[in-house]
Design a protein around this motif. Structure first.
Motif, PDB file in Angstrom:
ATOM      1  N   TYR A  85      11.308   3.745  -6.106  1.00  0.00           N
ATOM      2  CA  TYR A  85      10.458   2.668  -6.963  1.00  0.00           C
ATOM      3  C   TYR A  85       9.072   3.387  -6.952  1.00  0.00           C
ATOM      4  N   ALA A  86       8.477   3.966  -5.849  1.00  0.00           N
ATOM      5  CA  ALA A  86       7.246   4.601  -5.831  1.00  0.00           C
ATOM      6  C   ALA A  86       6.960   5.440  -6.820  1.00  0.00           C
ATOM      7  N   VAL A  87       7.805   6.567  -6.543  1.00  0.00           N
ATOM      8  CA  VAL A  87       7.585   7.616  -7.916  1.00  0.00           C
ATOM      9  C   VAL A  87       7.704   7.171  -9.170  1.00  0.00           C
ATOM     10  N   ARG A  88       8.572   6.242  -9.386  1.00  0.00           N
ATOM     11  CA  ARG A  88       8.694   5.738 -10.861  1.00  0.00           C
ATOM     12  C   ARG A  88       7.482   5.181 -11.222  1.00  0.00           C
ATOM     13  N   LYS A  89       6.860   4.355 -10.395  1.00  0.00           N
ATOM     14  CA  LYS A  89       5.638   3.755 -10.655  1.00  0.00           C
ATOM     15  C   LYS A  89       4.453   4.689 -10.758  1.00  0.00           C
ATOM     16  N   LEU A  90       4.374   5.642  -9.923  1.00  0.00           N
ATOM     17  CA  LEU A  90       2.952   6.618  -9.597  1.00  0.00           C
ATOM     18  C   LEU A  90       3.161   7.743 -10.522  1.00  0.00           C
ATOM     19  N   THR A  91       4.156   8.153 -10.953  1.00  0.00           N
ATOM     20  CA  THR A  91       4.291   9.710 -11.759  1.00  0.00           C
ATOM     21  C   THR A  91       3.340   9.449 -12.819  1.00  0.00           C
ATOM     22  N   GLY A  92       2.422  10.585 -12.845  1.00  0.00           N
ATOM     23  CA  GLY A  92       1.514  10.673 -14.113  1.00  0.00           C
ATOM     24  C   GLY A  92       0.133   9.837 -14.044  1.00  0.00           C
ATOM     25  N   LYS A  93       0.155   8.893 -12.894  1.00  0.00           N
ATOM     26  CA  LYS A  93      -0.816   7.854 -12.841  1.00  0.00           C
ATOM     27  C   LYS A  93      -1.977   8.040 -11.748  1.00  0.00           C
ATOM     28  N   MET A  94      -1.580   8.930 -10.771  1.00  0.00           N
ATOM     29  CA  MET A  94      -2.431   9.144  -9.548  1.00  0.00           C
ATOM     30  C   MET A  94      -3.794  10.005  -9.879  1.00  0.00           C
ATOM     31  N   ASP A  95      -4.909   9.694  -8.978  1.00  0.00           N
ATOM     32  CA  ASP A  95      -6.010  10.592  -9.388  1.00  0.00           C
ATOM     33  C   ASP A  95      -6.323  11.833  -8.336  1.00  0.00           C
ATOM     34  N   ASP A  96      -7.065  12.461  -8.497  1.00  0.00           N
ATOM     35  CA  ASP A  96      -7.367  13.757  -7.641  1.00  0.00           C
ATOM     36  C   ASP A  96      -7.331  13.568  -6.388  1.00  0.00           C
TER      37      ASP A  96
ATOM     38  N   ARG B  54       5.421  16.700  -5.279  1.00  0.00           N
ATOM     39  CA  ARG B  54       3.844  16.668  -5.434  1.00  0.00           C
ATOM     40  C   ARG B  54       3.507  16.922  -7.102  1.00  0.00           C
ATOM     41  N   HIS B  55       4.029  18.141  -7.465  1.00  0.00           N
ATOM     42  CA  HIS B  55       4.034  18.628  -8.708  1.00  0.00           C
ATOM     43  C   HIS B  55       4.600  17.620  -9.765  1.00  0.00           C
ATOM     44  N   ALA B  56       5.752  17.228  -9.438  1.00  0.00           N
ATOM     45  CA  ALA B  56       6.347  16.098 -10.382  1.00  0.00           C
ATOM     46  C   ALA B  56       5.734  14.870 -10.508  1.00  0.00           C
ATOM     47  N   LEU B  57       5.010  14.496  -9.406  1.00  0.00           N
ATOM     48  CA  LEU B  57       4.148  13.262  -9.599  1.00  0.00           C
ATOM     49  C   LEU B  57       2.947  13.487 -10.391  1.00  0.00           C
ATOM     50  N   ALA B  58       2.474  14.806 -10.455  1.00  0.00           N
ATOM     51  CA  ALA B  58       1.199  15.046 -11.224  1.00  0.00           C
ATOM     52  C   ALA B  58       1.542  15.355 -12.610  1.00  0.00           C
ATOM     53  N   GLY B  59       3.039  15.048 -13.331  1.00  0.00           N
ATOM     54  CA  GLY B  59       3.533  15.399 -14.479  1.00  0.00           C
ATOM     55  C   GLY B  59       3.643  14.207 -15.051  1.00  0.00           C
ATOM     56  N   GLN B  60       4.526  14.180 -16.233  1.00  0.00           N
ATOM     57  CA  GLN B  60       4.719  13.044 -16.682  1.00  0.00           C
ATOM     58  C   GLN B  60       6.357  12.771 -16.832  1.00  0.00           C
ATOM     59  N   ASP B  61       7.259  13.414 -16.079  1.00  0.00           N
ATOM     60  CA  ASP B  61       8.775  13.358 -16.276  1.00  0.00           C
ATOM     61  C   ASP B  61       9.016  12.310 -15.222  1.00  0.00           C
ATOM     62  N   VAL B  62       9.187  10.960 -15.273  1.00  0.00           N
ATOM     63  CA  VAL B  62       9.462   9.962 -14.182  1.00  0.00           C
ATOM     64  C   VAL B  62      10.897  10.278 -13.781  1.00  0.00           C
ATOM     65  N   GLU B  63      11.764  10.653 -14.538  1.00  0.00           N
ATOM     66  CA  GLU B  63      13.267  10.909 -14.020  1.00  0.00           C
ATOM     67  C   GLU B  63      13.322  11.988 -13.110  1.00  0.00           C
ATOM     68  N   LEU B  64      12.588  13.006 -13.452  1.00  0.00           N
ATOM     69  CA  LEU B  64      12.360  14.186 -12.498  1.00  0.00           C
ATOM     70  C   LEU B  64      11.826  13.887 -11.199  1.00  0.00           C
ATOM     71  N   SER B  65      10.700  13.127 -11.215  1.00  0.00           N
ATOM     72  CA  SER B  65      10.428  12.853  -9.737  1.00  0.00           C
ATOM     73  C   SER B  65      11.439  11.864  -9.060  1.00  0.00           C
ATOM     74  N   MET B  66      12.176  11.138  -9.816  1.00  0.00           N
ATOM     75  CA  MET B  66      13.091   9.997  -9.198  1.00  0.00           C
ATOM     76  C   MET B  66      14.224  10.898  -8.629  1.00  0.00           C
ATOM     77  N   ARG B  67      14.631  11.968  -9.296  1.00  0.00           N
ATOM     78  CA  ARG B  67      15.792  12.887  -8.862  1.00  0.00           C
ATOM     79  C   ARG B  67      15.120  13.568  -7.664  1.00  0.00           C
ATOM     80  N   LEU B  68      14.046  14.257  -7.578  1.00  0.00           N
ATOM     81  CA  LEU B  68      13.877  14.957  -6.653  1.00  0.00           C
ATOM     82  C   LEU B  68      13.431  14.152  -5.239  1.00  0.00           C
ATOM     83  N   ILE B  69      12.930  12.956  -5.366  1.00  0.00           N
ATOM     84  CA  ILE B  69      12.828  12.300  -4.053  1.00  0.00           C
ATOM     85  C   ILE B  69      14.267  11.741  -3.776  1.00  0.00           C
TER      86      ILE B  69
END
Length: 213
Positions: free
Chosen positions: A93-104, A186-201
């Motif tokens: 749930y967290a990575v689905r919400k956070l992907t592509g939205k977090m600051d430096d 970490r790199h997936a969270l910095a991108g825009q692919d939500v499904e990738l972030s969820m799959r990796l975690i």
């Protein structure tokens, strides 16, 4: 003990020392602890020790029995499965919400944590790596800025760290693979692919579950 951390009460100090010894595996599941032993180890009276033990019992890390005394709890298979299901739900749930939205600043904290993970691997310091691994995952959930989610994550972390430490102790070569997966997440969270972030975690968390079972 020779000294206490500044600003901590005796109860807090006793709790921190005992919890650390349990999580690190210094005191394995099934080990018997006497109040006399704890009093001599910590250099304090039984009152703060008993208070700390009550707190550890509430967390499920020890069992206090009038007949048997103080016993370090072993995490049951059922409990392991329950923790994994909860953690999987929280973090996907967290990575689905956070992907592509977090600051430096968020990514700087992750990067600093992973640099310390690499140092722990170089020293083969499993206890330190497990601590940093827990912090990494906590930072992801904390990114939701939701106190209730953060509280749930903290509540399950200690038991989860017991399981993770056992995994790395059985398979030390897994340390480098774990860190590499952290970088991928970490790199997936910095991108825009939500499904990738969820799959990796999900794959990352499921790996430890498979090893344990």
């Amino acid at each position: 003990m020779d000294s206490m951390q500044e600003g901590k009460t005796m109860r807090e100090t006793a709790f921190d020392v005992m919890k650390r010894n349990i999580i690190s595996g210094e005191w394995p599941g099934g080990m018997f602890l006497s109040e006399k032993f704890l009093s001599e180890l910590l250099g304090m009276s039984k009152t703060p020790i008993r208070s700390a033990l009550d707190r550890l019992e509430m967390m499920g890390l020890v069992k206090l029995s009038p007949k048997q005394g103080i016993i370090v709890q072993e995490v049951s298979l059922k409990k392991i499965l329950e923790i994994y299901e909860l953690r999987l739900s929280l973090e996907t749930y967290a990575v689905r919400k956070l992907t592509g939205k977090m600051d430096d600043a968020f990514f700087r904290r992750l990067d600093e944590n992973m640099a310390l993970q690499a140092e722990a691997i170089e020293r083969m310091d499993i206890t330190r790596y497990v601590e940093l691994d827990g912090q990494f995952h906590e930072m992801i959930v904390d990114g939701l800025d939701n106190e209730e989610y953060a509280e749930v994550m903290k509540r399950i972390q200690d038991k989860f760290m017991l399981v993770v430490r056992t995994t790395f102790a059985r398979n030390p070569s897994r340390l480098k693979g774990s860190l590499e997966e952290h970088w991928q997440i970490r790199h997936a969270l910095a991108g825009q692919d939500v499904e990738l972030s969820m799959r990796l975690i999900e794959q990352h968390i499921e790996y430890v579950k498979v090893i344990m079972l």
